[in-house]
Design a protein around this motif. Structure first.
Motif, PDB file in Angstrom:
ATOM      1  N   SER A   1       1.062  -1.334  -0.185  1.00 11.73           N
ATOM      2  CA  SER A   1       0.109   0.358  -0.104  1.00 11.73           C
ATOM      3  C   SER A   1       0.486   1.129   0.327  1.00 11.73           C
ATOM      4  CB  SER A   1      -0.925   0.178   0.975  1.00 11.73           C
ATOM      5  OG  SER A   1      -0.279   0.036   2.987  1.00 11.73           O
ATOM      6  N   ARG A   2       2.004   1.233   0.623  1.00 16.26           N
ATOM      7  CA  ARG A   2       2.946   2.431   1.089  1.00 16.26           C
ATOM      8  C   ARG A   2       3.201   2.460  -0.958  1.00 16.26           C
ATOM      9  NH1 ARG A   2       5.742   0.421   4.470  1.00 16.26           N
ATOM     10  NH2 ARG A   2       4.715   0.907   6.088  1.00 16.26           N
ATOM     11  N   ASN A   3       3.449   1.916  -1.021  1.00 18.54           N
ATOM     12  CA  ASN A   3       4.484   1.661  -2.189  1.00 18.54           C
ATOM     13  C   ASN A   3       3.125   2.618  -4.006  1.00 18.54           C
ATOM     14  OD1 ASN A   3       6.758   1.027  -2.043  1.00 18.54           O
ATOM     15  ND2 ASN A   3       6.255  -1.047  -2.505  1.00 18.54           N
ATOM     16  N   THR A   4       2.273   2.010  -3.737  1.00 22.21           N
ATOM     17  CA  THR A   4       0.792   2.424  -4.164  1.00 22.21           C
ATOM     18  C   THR A   4       0.687   3.822  -4.150  1.00 22.21           C
ATOM     19  OG1 THR A   4      -0.327  -0.093  -4.331  1.00 22.21           O
ATOM     20  CG2 THR A   4      -1.478   1.936  -5.542  1.00 22.21           C
ATOM     21  N   GLU A   5       0.650   4.088  -2.831  1.00 19.75           N
ATOM     22  CA  GLU A   5       0.696   5.588  -2.955  1.00 19.75           C
ATOM     23  C   GLU A   5       1.847   6.186  -3.292  1.00 19.75           C
ATOM     24  OE1 GLU A   5       0.252   5.656   1.360  1.00 19.75           O
ATOM     25  OE2 GLU A   5      -2.170   5.035   1.602  1.00 19.75           O
ATOM     26  N   LEU A   6       3.076   6.560  -3.381  1.00 21.15           N
ATOM     27  CA  LEU A   6       3.876   6.385  -3.282  1.00 21.15           C
ATOM     28  C   LEU A   6       4.210   6.983  -4.837  1.00 21.15           C
ATOM     29  CD1 LEU A   6       6.284   7.558  -3.243  1.00 21.15           C
ATOM     30  CD2 LEU A   6       8.201   5.580  -3.719  1.00 21.15           C
ATOM     31  N   LEU A   7       3.546   5.963  -6.025  1.00 24.63           N
ATOM     32  CA  LEU A   7       2.997   6.110  -7.241  1.00 24.63           C
ATOM     33  C   LEU A   7       2.438   6.575  -7.911  1.00 24.63           C
ATOM     34  CD1 LEU A   7       3.787   2.071  -8.477  1.00 24.63           C
ATOM     35  CD2 LEU A   7       5.011   4.456  -8.825  1.00 24.63           C
ATOM     36  N   GLU A   8       0.780   6.789  -6.702  1.00 28.54           N
ATOM     37  CA  GLU A   8      -0.050   7.539  -7.431  1.00 28.54           C
ATOM     38  C   GLU A   8       0.027   8.823  -7.114  1.00 28.54           C
ATOM     39  OE1 GLU A   8      -2.775   6.016  -4.865  1.00 28.54           O
ATOM     40  OE2 GLU A   8      -3.498   4.728  -6.406  1.00 28.54           O
ATOM     41  N   SER A   9       0.789   9.274  -6.106  1.00 26.73           N
ATOM     42  CA  SER A   9       1.436  10.777  -5.844  1.00 26.73           C
ATOM     43  C   SER A   9       2.586  10.871  -7.080  1.00 26.73           C
ATOM     44  CB  SER A   9       2.739  11.205  -4.388  1.00 26.73           C
ATOM     45  OG  SER A   9       3.271  11.978  -4.151  1.00 26.73           O
ATOM     46  N   ARG A  10       3.473  10.294  -7.151  1.00 24.75           N
ATOM     47  CA  ARG A  10       4.471  10.441  -8.751  1.00 24.75           C
ATOM     48  C   ARG A  10       3.652  10.825 -10.293  1.00 24.75           C
ATOM     49  NH1 ARG A  10       9.377   6.484  -7.989  1.00 24.75           N
ATOM     50  NH2 ARG A  10      10.359   7.205  -6.393  1.00 24.75           N
ATOM     51  N   LEU A  11       3.044  10.078 -10.154  1.00 33.04           N
ATOM     52  CA  LEU A  11       1.699  10.717 -11.539  1.00 33.04           C
ATOM     53  C   LEU A  11       1.283  11.892 -11.528  1.00 33.04           C
ATOM     54  CD1 LEU A  11       0.237   6.351 -12.173  1.00 33.04           C
ATOM     55  CD2 LEU A  11       1.755   7.997 -13.210  1.00 33.04           C
ATOM     56  N   ARG A  12       0.529  11.937 -10.015  1.00 38.52           N
ATOM     57  CA  ARG A  12      -0.183  13.302  -9.850  1.00 38.52           C
ATOM     58  C   ARG A  12       0.922  14.712 -10.214  1.00 38.52           C
ATOM     59  NH1 ARG A  12      -2.796  10.867  -5.137  1.00 38.52           N
ATOM     60  NH2 ARG A  12      -1.660  11.439  -3.874  1.00 38.52           N
ATOM     61  N   GLU A  13       2.020  14.161  -9.739  1.00 39.77           N
ATOM     62  CA  GLU A  13       2.789  15.285  -9.846  1.00 39.77           C
ATOM     63  C   GLU A  13       3.188  15.677 -11.260  1.00 39.77           C
ATOM     64  OE1 GLU A  13       6.135  14.388  -8.611  1.00 39.77           O
ATOM     65  OE2 GLU A  13       5.398  14.893  -5.477  1.00 39.77           O
ATOM     66  N   HIS A  14       2.883  14.527 -11.774  1.00 43.02           N
ATOM     67  CA  HIS A  14       3.195  14.729 -13.694  1.00 43.02           C
ATOM     68  C   HIS A  14       2.149  14.862 -14.636  1.00 43.02           C
ATOM     69  CE1 HIS A  14       7.070  12.662 -13.809  1.00 43.02           C
ATOM     70  NE2 HIS A  14       6.806  11.626 -13.498  1.00 43.02           N
ATOM     71  N   GLU A  15       1.003  14.847 -14.297  1.00 42.14           N
ATOM     72  CA  GLU A  15      -0.065  15.446 -14.509  1.00 42.14           C
ATOM     73  C   GLU A  15      -0.085  16.741 -14.677  1.00 42.14           C
ATOM     74  OE1 GLU A  15      -3.631  13.139 -12.947  1.00 42.14           O
ATOM     75  OE2 GLU A  15      -3.553  11.588 -13.920  1.00 42.14           O
ATOM     76  N   ASP A  16      -0.206  17.475 -13.500  1.00 39.66           N
ATOM     77  CA  ASP A  16       0.245  18.510 -12.893  1.00 39.66           C
ATOM     78  C   ASP A  16       0.900  19.197 -14.010  1.00 39.66           C
ATOM     79  OD1 ASP A  16      -2.201  18.315 -10.940  1.00 39.66           O
ATOM     80  OD2 ASP A  16      -0.306  18.544  -9.412  1.00 39.66           O
TER      81      ASP A  16
END
Length: 264
Positions: free
Chosen positions: A19-34
């Motif tokens: 779950s910790r790795n999933t949250e990290l990937l989701e955070s990076r994806l949101r940064e790339h989208e922004d």
């Protein structure tokens, strides 16, 4: 029970790590989208500013044309404002021997380039200097009209091909510097220099003409034998008799010579 408890603890730890790795990937994806959203907005603003600048430039050209002043066309202006440098192609530039022994031919290929190092056919006045250290050996000024006639497009490179005669007596034996300066129509200047071999040697080689008589080395005298008179064969003797072709000669075994086989 202790083993089951240990297994449950391991599963809980793995679930927490996943779950910790999933949250990290989701955070990076949101940064790339922004970041992509910001870049798309900047691109849209740049396109709008470019459109406004082009419209303003067109209005200024129309006003200048109404006053009778020379106006650059949009195609010419786009090429002119892309100019960012000048270079000499050293692979195709050299000082070559001319048809006359006391002359040399300076061959220089000059290419105006943009920021991406692409060749541009830019009109302008060209100044070329030939320097030996700090001493100026020769100087040539080429106007824009004459320079435009020397443009050449090739597979390897494109540029202005400049060919100028030089006096061989002015050239030193050491390499010289060629400095080229281009002054564009908008008042900017771009310079570049290269080092070229002169092709002049320190010693002088004497040329031997084929028409000059070269003396023979000592002890090698040419002797021509005295011609002899032709030797004629003696005439046939009168005592020699010629046997007729059909005359038969008797032999010891009662057979004639004509009966023996003849191998030829």
């Amino acid at each position: 029970m202790p083993g089951l408890t240990r297994m449950l603890l391991v599963l809980l730890c793995c679930g927490c790590g996943t779950s910790r790795n999933t949250e990290l990937l989701e955070s990076r994806l949101r940064e790339h989208e922004d970041r992509l959203h910001q870049l798309s907005q900047q691109l849209e603003r740049s396109e709008n500013e470019l459109a406004l600048s082009q419209k303003e430039a067109a209005d200024l050209r129309t006003q200048l044309a109404g006053t009778g002043q020379p106006v650059l066309q949009p195609e010419q202006a786009n090429v002119l404002y892309r100019l960012s440098g000048l270079k000499i192609d050293q692979l195709q530039s050299a000082i070559l021997p001319a048809s006359e022994s006391d002359q040399r031919l300076l061959n220089v290929v000059v290419t105006p380039v943009d920021q991406y190092n692409e060749a541009l056919k830019i009109p302008g006045n060209l100044e070329l200097k030939l320097l030996d250290e700090s001493t100026e050996l020769a100087r040539f000024d080429i106007p824009a009209a004459e320079l435009a006639e020397n443009w050449s497009t090739g597979w390897v490179t494109s540029g202005y091909v400049i060919q100028l005669p030089l006096d061989a007596s002015l050239l030193p034996t050491s390499p010289v510097n060629v400095v080229v300066t281009l002054r564009s129509l908008d008042g900017r200047e771009f310079s570049h220099q290269a080092r070229l071999e002169t092709g002049v040697s320190a010693g002088v080689i004497e040329q031997v003409s084929f028409e000059d008589k070269v003396p023979d080395p000592p002890g090698m005298e040419t002797k021509v034998p005295t011609p002899r008179e032709p030797v004629s064969a003696p005439p046939p003797h009168d005592s020699l008799t010629v046997r007729p072709q059909n005359d038969r000669i008797e032999t010891s075994d009662r057979r004639t010579i004509d009966e023996f086989p003849i191998y030829r």
